[in-house]
Design a protein around this motif. Structure first.
Motif, PDB file in Angstrom:
ATOM      1  N   CYS A 109      19.013 -17.298 -31.100  1.00  0.00           N
ATOM      2  CA  CYS A 109      19.732 -16.282 -30.007  1.00  0.00           C
ATOM      3  C   CYS A 109      20.305 -15.246 -31.038  1.00  0.00           C
ATOM      4  CB  CYS A 109      20.642 -17.225 -29.356  1.00  0.00           C
ATOM      5  SG  CYS A 109      20.299 -18.322 -28.389  1.00  0.00           S
ATOM      6  N   LEU A 135      19.173 -15.375 -21.963  1.00  0.00           N
ATOM      7  CA  LEU A 135      19.631 -16.644 -21.945  1.00  0.00           C
ATOM      8  C   LEU A 135      20.306 -17.056 -23.663  1.00  0.00           C
ATOM      9  CD1 LEU A 135      17.977 -18.795 -19.348  1.00  0.00           C
ATOM     10  CD2 LEU A 135      19.809 -17.217 -19.216  1.00  0.00           C
ATOM     11  N   ILE A 183      22.175 -20.637 -14.850  1.00  0.00           N
ATOM     12  CA  ILE A 183      21.029 -21.059 -15.899  1.00  0.00           C
ATOM     13  C   ILE A 183      20.054 -22.173 -15.687  1.00  0.00           C
ATOM     14  CG2 ILE A 183      20.744 -21.761 -18.467  1.00  0.00           C
ATOM     15  CD1 ILE A 183      23.201 -20.536 -18.910  1.00  0.00           C
ATOM     16  N   PRO A 194      15.102 -22.685 -22.534  1.00  0.00           N
ATOM     17  CA  PRO A 194      15.854 -21.898 -23.316  1.00  0.00           C
ATOM     18  C   PRO A 194      16.089 -22.875 -24.742  1.00  0.00           C
ATOM     19  CG  PRO A 194      17.034 -23.056 -21.534  1.00  0.00           C
ATOM     20  CD  PRO A 194      15.590 -23.082 -21.234  1.00  0.00           C
ATOM     21  N   TYR A 195      16.453 -22.512 -25.734  1.00  0.00           N
ATOM     22  CA  TYR A 195      16.974 -21.054 -25.987  1.00  0.00           C
ATOM     23  C   TYR A 195      16.534 -20.538 -27.247  1.00  0.00           C
ATOM     24  CZ  TYR A 195      20.903 -22.521 -22.601  1.00  0.00           C
ATOM     25  OH  TYR A 195      21.276 -22.894 -21.634  1.00  0.00           O
ATOM     26  N   SER A 254      16.068 -20.797 -15.581  1.00  0.00           N
ATOM     27  CA  SER A 254      15.477 -21.260 -17.024  1.00  0.00           C
ATOM     28  C   SER A 254      14.363 -21.894 -17.081  1.00  0.00           C
ATOM     29  CB  SER A 254      16.437 -21.840 -17.858  1.00  0.00           C
ATOM     30  OG  SER A 254      16.933 -22.993 -17.429  1.00  0.00           O
ATOM     31  N   THR A 284      25.323 -16.998 -20.458  1.00  0.00           N
ATOM     32  CA  THR A 284      25.682 -18.308 -21.340  1.00  0.00           C
ATOM     33  C   THR A 284      26.387 -19.248 -20.689  1.00  0.00           C
ATOM     34  OG1 THR A 284      26.608 -19.202 -23.345  1.00  0.00           O
ATOM     35  CG2 THR A 284      27.661 -17.385 -22.535  1.00  0.00           C
TER      36      THR A 284
END
Length: 230
Positions: free
Chosen positions: A135, A127, A187, A194-195, A191, A159
């Motif tokens: 990231c 993610l 997501i 994140p991220y 999730s 994304t």
């Protein structure tokens, strides 16, 4: 059995601010215990032995400090892993064990891919988003893992960014995962924190591992859990 030790210290943006005053007390967010600076230093020493044979990962996360009268209190949490088993995690990962139903997605390159349900390969999901510094920093490491297991694992970067944004990013930065864009709803379903976040799903569509940003010296750990899924 001997275990290698790695120390990872993670500070929040707030606690990294040089304008913040120096704490004189520390609060263990798991127990509520208040420690002096010396007691916190001793706590750290006890958690990570000098022999480096028992603990394998220690990570501190420091939320925003608390001012109470003349006291400046720094709350803290930590991650502690022995071999591949977490003894303590600073955050909850309730999505571990979640079984995903089979769903067909259209990839950025025009191909389609199924996530969830019974599949012939495990799935590694990253993610991310295009302006996330953490990231971007882990992309070369993700590429290295993808190159080694590209025929055995489905590597997918997901994304919420729109197609145009991701295509522009990929023109400048090599990211060798397959890409899913504009996936805010999915997501939110999978999730935790994140991220970036890395989610490993077995061949039955069940989330087995959730890990934060990959650091270079953690590649062996990721390869070990990948091997378990194969």
């Amino acid at each position: 059995m001997k275990f290698k030790i790695f120390i990872l210290i993670i500070f929040s943006l707030v606690s990294c601010n040089s304008d913040q005053p120096e704490p004189n007390f520390y609060r263990n967010e798991f127990t509520g215990e208040i420690l002096t600076k010396l007691e916190f230093e001793q706590f750290n020493k006890n958690l990570v032995p000098d022999t480096a044979k028992e603990k394998s990962l220690l990570g501190y996360i420091f939320p925003e400090i608390i001012k109470h009268g003349d006291s400046i209190i720094q709350p803290f949490k930590y991650d502690l892993r022995i071999d591949n088993k977490y003894i303590q995690r600073s955050m909850k990962y309730d999505k571990i064990g979640l079984s995903l139903k089979s769903h067909k997605f259209n990839l950025l390159n025009g191909e389609s891919l199924i996530i969830g349900g019974k599949t012939d390969k495990p799935t590694f999901i990253n993610l991310w988003f295009t302006t996330c510094s953490g990231c971007i920093k882990e992309i070369p490491i993700l590429n290295e893992i993808q190159e080694k297991y590209k025929n055995k694992i489905n590597f997918i970067a997901i994304t919420f960014n729109e197609e145009k944004e991701v295509k522009k990013f990929l023109e400048k930065k090599e990211f060798n995962f397959k890409h899913l864009v504009n996936q805010k709803e999915f997501i939110e379903k999978i999730s935790s924190h994140p991220y970036p976040e890395n989610i490993l799903i077995d061949k039955n569509g069940t989330i087995r591992y959730i890990e934060p940003q990959i650091i270079k010296y953690e590649i062996n750990y990721f390869e070990e859990i990948i091997e378990k899924l194969l």
